[in-house]
Design a protein around this motif. Structure first.
Motif, PDB file in Angstrom:
ATOM      1  N   PHE A  74     -22.959  10.136  10.047  1.00 52.97           N
ATOM      2  CA  PHE A  74     -22.091  11.308  10.119  1.00 52.97           C
ATOM      3  C   PHE A  74     -20.812  10.890  10.813  1.00 52.97           C
ATOM      4  N   TYR A  75     -19.666  11.265  10.261  1.00 53.94           N
ATOM      5  CA  TYR A  75     -18.402  10.852  10.863  1.00 53.94           C
ATOM      6  C   TYR A  75     -17.430  12.029  10.991  1.00 53.94           C
ATOM      7  N   HIS A  76     -16.677  11.983  12.062  1.00 53.49           N
ATOM      8  CA  HIS A  76     -15.675  13.012  12.355  1.00 53.49           C
ATOM      9  C   HIS A  76     -14.413  12.331  12.848  1.00 53.49           C
ATOM     10  N   TYR A  77     -13.283  12.789  12.327  1.00 55.09           N
ATOM     11  CA  TYR A  77     -11.979  12.279  12.762  1.00 55.09           C
ATOM     12  C   TYR A  77     -11.050  13.461  12.989  1.00 55.09           C
ATOM     13  N   ARG A  78     -10.293  13.388  14.048  1.00 53.97           N
ATOM     14  CA  ARG A  78      -9.254  14.377  14.293  1.00 53.97           C
ATOM     15  C   ARG A  78      -8.022  13.645  14.801  1.00 53.97           C
ATOM     16  N   GLY A  79      -6.894  13.870  14.135  1.00 50.92           N
ATOM     17  CA  GLY A  79      -5.661  13.192  14.510  1.00 50.92           C
ATOM     18  C   GLY A  79      -4.487  14.147  14.529  1.00 50.92           C
ATOM     19  N   GLN A  80      -3.625  13.942  15.506  1.00 53.18           N
ATOM     20  CA  GLN A  80      -2.370  14.691  15.570  1.00 53.18           C
ATOM     21  C   GLN A  80      -1.235  13.701  15.777  1.00 53.18           C
ATOM     22  N   ARG A  81      -0.256  13.763  14.892  1.00 57.87           N
ATOM     23  CA  ARG A  81       0.885  12.855  14.948  1.00 57.87           C
ATOM     24  C   ARG A  81       2.171  13.675  15.006  1.00 57.87           C
ATOM     25  N   ASP A  82       3.061  13.332  15.947  1.00 61.32           N
ATOM     26  CA  ASP A  82       4.313  14.063  16.132  1.00 61.32           C
ATOM     27  C   ASP A  82       5.502  13.134  15.971  1.00 61.32           C
ATOM     28  N   PHE A  83       6.494  13.596  15.196  1.00 59.59           N
ATOM     29  CA  PHE A  83       7.735  12.859  14.969  1.00 59.59           C
ATOM     30  C   PHE A  83       8.910  13.760  15.371  1.00 59.59           C
ATOM     31  N   ARG A  84       9.896  13.200  16.056  1.00 59.44           N
ATOM     32  CA  ARG A  84      11.121  13.931  16.410  1.00 59.44           C
ATOM     33  C   ARG A  84      12.239  12.898  16.528  1.00 59.44           C
ATOM     34  N   ASN A  85      12.976  12.718  15.420  1.00 57.76           N
ATOM     35  CA  ASN A  85      13.892  11.579  15.377  1.00 57.76           C
ATOM     36  C   ASN A  85      15.130  11.852  14.526  1.00 57.76           C
ATOM     37  N   LEU A  86      16.133  11.043  14.751  1.00 58.62           N
ATOM     38  CA  LEU A  86      17.315  10.947  13.890  1.00 58.62           C
ATOM     39  C   LEU A  86      17.207   9.588  13.214  1.00 58.62           C
ATOM     40  N   GLU A  87      17.015   9.558  11.889  1.00 60.79           N
ATOM     41  CA  GLU A  87      16.384   8.402  11.267  1.00 60.79           C
ATOM     42  C   GLU A  87      17.274   7.498  10.420  1.00 60.79           C
ATOM     43  N   VAL A  88      18.457   7.947  10.007  1.00 59.20           N
ATOM     44  CA  VAL A  88      19.252   7.173   9.056  1.00 59.20           C
ATOM     45  C   VAL A  88      20.612   6.830   9.648  1.00 59.20           C
TER      46      VAL A  88
ATOM     47  N   LEU B  66     -11.051  15.090   9.402  1.00 55.59           N
ATOM     48  CA  LEU B  66     -11.957  14.581   8.379  1.00 55.59           C
ATOM     49  C   LEU B  66     -13.383  14.690   8.888  1.00 55.59           C
ATOM     50  N   ASN B  67     -14.250  15.291   8.086  1.00 50.89           N
ATOM     51  CA  ASN B  67     -15.671  15.370   8.402  1.00 50.89           C
ATOM     52  C   ASN B  67     -16.463  14.918   7.179  1.00 50.89           C
ATOM     53  N   GLY B  68     -17.496  14.139   7.408  1.00 48.36           N
ATOM     54  CA  GLY B  68     -18.267  13.660   6.265  1.00 48.36           C
ATOM     55  C   GLY B  68     -19.611  13.101   6.673  1.00 48.36           C
ATOM     56  N   ASN B  69     -20.424  12.854   5.667  1.00 52.76           N
ATOM     57  CA  ASN B  69     -21.738  12.250   5.891  1.00 52.76           C
ATOM     58  C   ASN B  69     -22.048  11.299   4.743  1.00 52.76           C
ATOM     59  N   ARG B  70     -22.519  10.126   5.108  1.00 51.84           N
ATOM     60  CA  ARG B  70     -22.865   9.098   4.128  1.00 51.84           C
ATOM     61  C   ARG B  70     -24.307   8.663   4.365  1.00 51.84           C
ATOM     62  N   ILE B  71     -25.081   8.601   3.290  1.00 52.98           N
ATOM     63  CA  ILE B  71     -26.468   8.137   3.380  1.00 52.98           C
ATOM     64  C   ILE B  71     -26.641   6.969   2.420  1.00 52.98           C
ATOM     65  N   GLU B  72     -27.300   5.899   2.900  1.00 57.92           N
ATOM     66  CA  GLU B  72     -27.459   4.678   2.111  1.00 57.92           C
ATOM     67  C   GLU B  72     -28.893   4.182   2.204  1.00 57.92           C
ATOM     68  N   LEU B  73     -29.440   3.796   1.067  1.00 59.66           N
ATOM     69  CA  LEU B  73     -30.771   3.191   0.999  1.00 59.66           C
ATOM     70  C   LEU B  73     -30.629   1.782   0.455  1.00 59.66           C
ATOM     71  N   ARG B  74     -31.150   0.801   1.197  1.00 60.25           N
ATOM     72  CA  ARG B  74     -31.102  -0.592   0.752  1.00 60.25           C
ATOM     73  C   ARG B  74     -32.518  -1.122   0.570  1.00 60.25           C
ATOM     74  N   HIS B  75     -32.715  -1.816  -0.557  1.00 66.30           N
ATOM     75  CA  HIS B  75     -34.041  -2.366  -0.853  1.00 66.30           C
ATOM     76  C   HIS B  75     -33.899  -3.789  -1.363  1.00 66.30           C
ATOM     77  N   ASN B  76     -34.625  -4.699  -0.747  1.00 62.32           N
ATOM     78  CA  ASN B  76     -34.691  -6.087  -1.190  1.00 62.32           C
ATOM     79  C   ASN B  76     -36.013  -6.296  -1.915  1.00 62.32           C
ATOM     80  N   GLY B  77     -35.955  -6.444  -3.227  1.00 61.43           N
ATOM     81  CA  GLY B  77     -37.182  -6.545  -4.001  1.00 61.43           C
ATOM     82  C   GLY B  77     -37.135  -7.613  -5.062  1.00 61.43           C
ATOM     83  N   GLU B  78     -37.898  -7.410  -6.120  1.00 64.46           N
ATOM     84  CA  GLU B  78     -37.987  -8.371  -7.214  1.00 64.46           C
ATOM     85  C   GLU B  78     -37.905  -7.643  -8.544  1.00 64.46           C
ATOM     86  N   LEU B  79     -37.350  -8.326  -9.514  1.00 67.37           N
ATOM     87  CA  LEU B  79     -37.318  -7.838 -10.883  1.00 67.37           C
ATOM     88  C   LEU B  79     -37.486  -9.047 -11.789  1.00 67.37           C
ATOM     89  N   PHE B  80     -38.469  -9.017 -12.669  1.00 63.30           N
ATOM     90  CA  PHE B  80     -38.778 -10.146 -13.549  1.00 63.30           C
ATOM     91  C   PHE B  80     -39.056 -11.414 -12.739  1.00 63.30           C
TER      92      PHE B  80
END
Length: 737
Positions: A327-341, A365-379
Motif C-alpha cells: 500500500f502506498y501513499h504520497y502527498r506533495g505540495q510545490r510552490d513557485f513564485r518567480n519572474l522567469e524570463v 497519490l494513493n494505491g495498492n499493488r499485490i504481486e504473486l511470484r512462483h518459481n516452478g517447472e514447465l515441461f
C-alpha cells in the motif's frame, strides 16, 4: 550520426562480440566448469547462488537482481534488456549529492533540475514524460514531482532502457529510472554519520542507523540536512530528508515493513537561467562576466514538501511461492513564485525581465499493488512466474497566477546586467492577489500484469511480460470552458526477449517491447485541449539486442546494447490548420550503449560507459508565427548525440585512495528547427580519501576541476542558458560507530 561515428560504432560492436565469443574464457574451460555444476537448472538453490546483495558488488553489478527490469527477481545478466545500477558504493565514489548525480553516472543519462522542469532527464533520444521516473517502483506520473532529493536516504538508482510500460504502466518509451530508498534490513547493524563543507557555504550533516530491537524487529533511520548559499547570486537553499522504516517478522513466513519518508526543500530566488546574447542563432553565447547574476526577484521562491508512506507485507507461501502487498501513499505540495524570463536587447546592453508566475501544486497519490511470484517447472524445465494487480488514484490541483507575459509584449522592467535592483514579487502588477485555483485532475488506474521466464534449454530462456491498464480521467477545469472533461483509455503493452548463455561468462540477448503514453505525455497536468479531442493513447515500440559478459578471467565486466525505438501518434500541429492539433507525430531513435568495469591491477579499477544516440523527428509540425513548419529530420531539443563517463580509482595504500573522473556531454539543440545550440562540455573531478581511523574516512573532492563554463540545460521557449556549477572544493568526514 557522422560517417566517422558510424565507423567507430561498427568497429566497437565487432570488437565486443568478437571478445564475447572468442574471449579468454574458452569453450573448453566453460565445458569443464559446466561439469562441476548441477545440471538440474530448475532447482531454486542453484539460482540463489548467483544472487548477492548490491552492497557486496563492485563494478556493473550484473549478477545482482534489479527491480527496475523485472518482477521475477532476475539479475541484470539474466534480463533481456539494458539494465544498469548505481549502488551506494558508486554514489559515494562519485560524491553524489542527490539521486540525479547517481543517475548521470549510468549509460546515456543526462539529467538536470532547472526550475519549472523538476527532474529533467534525456535518455535514448527522449525527454520529459517519455522517461519514466519511479520512487521505489512507483510513478508519480508528473515530471515536476521528480525534483531530485538529497542522496543520503537512497540506497541505489536503477535504469532500464527502452519501453517498460509492461512493468509500470503508461509512459517510459525512452526508459525508466527507479530511485530506491534505504530500508530496515536484517543484514547488519549500522551506525554512521556524515558531515561535509564545500564552496559557497554548502553544508551537509547526516546520520544513519539500522538497529535490531530484538530477533524479529529491526528499525532504520536516515536523516540529512543540507544548506547552501549557491553559486548564483542570492540563490540560497535548505533541505531536509528523513527516512524511517520498521521491519517486523510476524511469523517465520510473514513479515511487514512500514516505511515513512519526509522531504522539505526551500530555495530562495531560484535561478531560472542566464540570458543568451543577440543574435540568438548558431552557438548560443552568454556574457561570462555576468553568468552568475540572478535576474529573479529578491523574494522569488521554490518550495516542496513531500511525504511518502508504504506498508509492505511479504508472505512466503512455500519455498517456491511468495506474495507481496504494497500500500502506498504520497502527498506533495510545490510552490513557485518567480519572474522567469530574461532577454537582451539588440545591442546586448540591457536585459528585459518578464513572465511573472506564481503557482502551487497539491498532489496526492494513493494505491495498492499485490504481486504473486512462483518459481516452478514447465515441461521439466524451470519456469518462473509473476502475477499482479495495481490500483491507484492520482489527484492534483494547481493554483496558477501569471502576468507580464513576454508573448503579450508585457514586462516588468529593463535593467543593466551588472547593476540593477531585483525588486519584489508583490511589486509586479497583478501578482499581489494571492493564489487562484485552477484546474484539478483525477486519474484512476486499474492494472493487471503477468511476467514469465521460461527455460527452453539449459542455456536458452524466454522472458515475456504483459500488462493491461484501464485509465479513468476526470478534469475539473475551474472557470474555463469546457468546465469538465471525462475520458477513458484501455491499453495493452508487453515485452518478449530471449537470453542465450554462450558460456558461463557471456550471453547475448534480443527483445521487443511496446509502450503506451497519454495525450500530452502526462495526465496529472493535462489541459482540456490535450484530452478533449478524443485523442487515443500514443504508442511506441523498441527492438534491442545486446550482450553481457565477463572478460580477462573475470577481472572485467561489460554490457553492450543496440536499439531502435519508434514513438508514434503523438499530438502535433495540423499542417492544414495551425489552430488544430492532430495525432500524427512520429519520432525515431537509434543508438548504442557500452559500459565496462575492469580491475586493471589489484589496486587500480576503471569504470566507464558511452552512449551514441541518433534521434530525429519523422513527422512533426509546429506553429511559427502564422505558418506551420515541418521539423522532419530534426533532432529534439536538449537531446545529446553522445554521453560518456570514465572513472579511475586507485588504492594507494590500505589507508589512502585516490580517484579521477570525466564526464562528456555533446552539444544539444535549443529549438526544434535546429538553428540554435549550446556547446558540448567535459567535466573533470578528482578526490582523495584517507582512513583517519578504523571507523572514520576523510575525503577531499574537487568538482569541475578545469572550471569550465557550461550549460546543463537550455530553455526552449526563451533560449536561457542554465549555467552549471563552477570549480569547488568539498571536504567530508564519514564516521561509523
Amino acid at each position: 550520426m557522422t560517417k566517422q561515428q558510424s565507423h567507430i560504432i561498427k568497429t566497437l560492436v565487432a570488437g565486443v562480440f568478437s571478445a564475447t565469443i572468442g574471449s579468454p574464457v574458452s569453450y573448453a574451460k566453460e565445458t569443464s566448469r559446466s561439469a562441476d555444476k548441477q545440471d538440474d537448472i530448475h532447482q531454486l538453490e542453484t539460482l540463489l547462488v548467483k544472487t548477492s546483495s548490491i552492497k557486496d558488488q563492485k563494478g556493473l553489478n550484473i549478477d545482482t537482481p534489479s527491480e527496475a527490469g523485472s518482477r521475477l527477481g532476475l539479475t541484470i545478466r539474466e534480463n533481456p534488456a539494458s539494465v544498469a545500477v548505481a549502488d551506494r558504493q558508486k554514489m559515494e565514489e562519485i560524491g553524489a549529492r542527490n539521486f540525479q548525480d547517481a543517475a548521470n553516472s549510468l549509460p546515456g543519462v543526462n539529467a538536470s533540475a532547472p526550475p519549472g522542469h523538476g527532474g529533467f532527464v534525456a535518455y535514448r533520444g527522449f525527454t520529459g514524460a517519455q522517461v519514466n521516473q519511479l520512487f521505489n517502483g512507483i510513478s508519480l506520473q508528473y515530471n515536476s514531482a521528480n525534483r531530485p532529493v538529497d542522496a543520503w536516504v537512497y540506497d541505489h538508482v536503477e535504469l532500464v532502457g527502452g519501453p517498460s510500460s509492461f512493468l509500470y504502466g503508461s509512459g517510459s518509451i525512452g526508459g525508466s529510472l527507479n530511485y530506491v530508498t534505504k530500508l530496515a534490513t536484517r543484514d547488519e547493524e549500522i551506525r554512521e554519520a556524515h558531515v561535509s563543507h564545500a564552496r559557497y557555504d554548502t553544508m551537509e550533516t547526516a546520520v544513519g542507523i539500522n538497529h535490531a530491537l530484538n530477533e524479529t524487529n529491526w528499525v532504520r533511520l536516515d536523516f540529512s540536512r543540507n544548506t547552501s548559499n549557491g553559486y548564483i547570486d542570492r540563490q540560497e537553499r535548505q533541505a531536509s530528508s528523513l527516512a524511517v522504516s520498521w521491519l517486523a517478522d510476524l511469523t517465520p513466513r510473514l513479515s511487514h515493513t512500514l516505511a515513512l519518508e519526509h522531504h522539505v526543500e526551500r530555495e530562495d530566488s531560484p535561478y531560472w537561467g542566464t540570458p543568451t546574447l543577440q543574435p540568438q542563432s548558431g552557438t548560443l553565447k552568454i556574457d561570462k562576466s555576468n553568468r552568475f547574476k540572478n535576474y529573479n526577484v529578491r523574494d522569488g521562491r521554490y518550495e516542496q514538501r513531500v511525504t511518502w508512506a508504504r506498508s509492505i507485507t511479504d508472505y512466503k507461501i512455500s519455498d517456491q511461492t511468495s506474495l507481496r502487498n504494497t500500500f502506498y501513499h504520497y502527498r506533495g505540495q510545490r510552490d513557485f513564485r518567480n519572474l522567469e524570463v530574461y532577454g537582451y536587447n539588440a545591442s546586448n546592453t540591457l536585459v528585459t525581465r518578464s513572465d511573472a508566475y506564481m503557482q502551487r501544486h497539491n498532489q496526492e497519490l494513493n494505491g495498492n499493488r499485490i504481486e504473486l511470484r512462483h518459481n516452478g517447472e514447465l515441461f521439466d524445465l524451470r519456469s518462473d512466474w509473476s502475477f499482479g494487480a495495481d490500483y491507484s488514484v492520482n489527484q492534483q490541483t494547481v493554483y496558477p497566477t501569471s502576468g507580464l507575459a513576454r508573448s503579450q509584449g508585457l514586462f516588468l522592467d529593463v535593467v543593466t546586467p551588472g547593476n540593477f535592483e531585483p525588486d519584489y514579487f508583490a511589486d509586479i502588477p497583478g501578482m499581489n492577489n494571492g493564489l487562484q485555483k485552477g484546474r484539478s485532475t483525477e486519474v484512476k488506474t486499474l492494472a493487471a500484469f503477468i511476467e514469465n521466464r521460461q527455460y527452453l534449454s539449459r542455456r536458452l530462456s524466454l522472458v515475456t511480460g504483459l500488462r493491461y491498464d484501464h485509465i479513468d480521467f476526470h478534469l475539473d477545469n475551474g472557470s474555463a470552458t469546457p468546465s469538465t472533461v471525462n475520458r477513458r483509455w484501455d491499453t495493452l503493452t508487453g515485452r518478449a526477449g530471449m537470453v542465450f548463455d554462450i558460456t558461463d561468462e557471456a550471453n547475448i540477448y534480443a527483445q521487443y517491447s511496446t509502450s503506451a503514453e497519454p495525450p500530452g505525455g502526462t495526465l496529472t497536468s493535462a489541459s482540456a485541449g490535450q484530452v478533449n479531442n478524443d485523442f487515443k493513447l500514443s504508442t511506441g515500440y523498441q527492438f534491442e539486442v545486446g550482450s553481457k559478459f565477463n572478460y580477462l578471467d573475470g577481472r572485467g565486466t561489460a554490457t553492450i546494447a543496440a536499439y531502435h525505438i519508434v514513438r508514434r501518434d503523438f499530438p502535433v500541429t495540423d499542417p492544414q490548420n495551425r489552430l488544430n492539433t492532430i495525432l500524427a507525430g512520429q519520432q525515431t531513435s537509434n543508438g548504442i550503449e557500452l559500459a565496462s568495469s575492469l580491475q586493471i591491477t589489484p589496486r587500480l579499477r576503471a569504470e566507464g560507459n558511452i552512449a551514441w544516440i541518433d534521434a530525429e523527428f519523422d513527422d512533426f509540425n509546429e506553429t511559427v508565427g502564422t505558418a506551420v513548419a515541418s521539423r522532419k529530420g530534426k533532432t529534439p531539443v536538449n537531446v545529446p548525440d553522445q554521453v560518456a563517463n570514465l572513472r579511475f580509482n586507485y588504492d594507494i595504500t590500505p589507508d589512502w585512495q585516490a580517484g579521477i573522473g570525466a564526464r562528456y556531454v555533446s552539444s544539444v539543440y535549443a529549438n526544434n528547427a535546429n538553428t540554435m545550440w549550446i556547446p558540448s562540455y567535459t567535466l573533470f573531478d578528482m578526490h582523495t580519501k584517507y582512513r583517519v581511523g578504523k571507523n572514520a574516512d576523510l575525503t577531499a573532492r574537487i568538482r569541475n576541476l578545469t572550471d569550465q563554463t557550461y550549460a546543463r540545460f537550455i530553455h526552449q521557449s526563451n533560449a536561457q542558458y542554465y549555467v552549471g556549477e563552477p570549480r569547488s572544493l568539498e571536504v567530508a568526514l564519514h564516521i561509523r560507530f
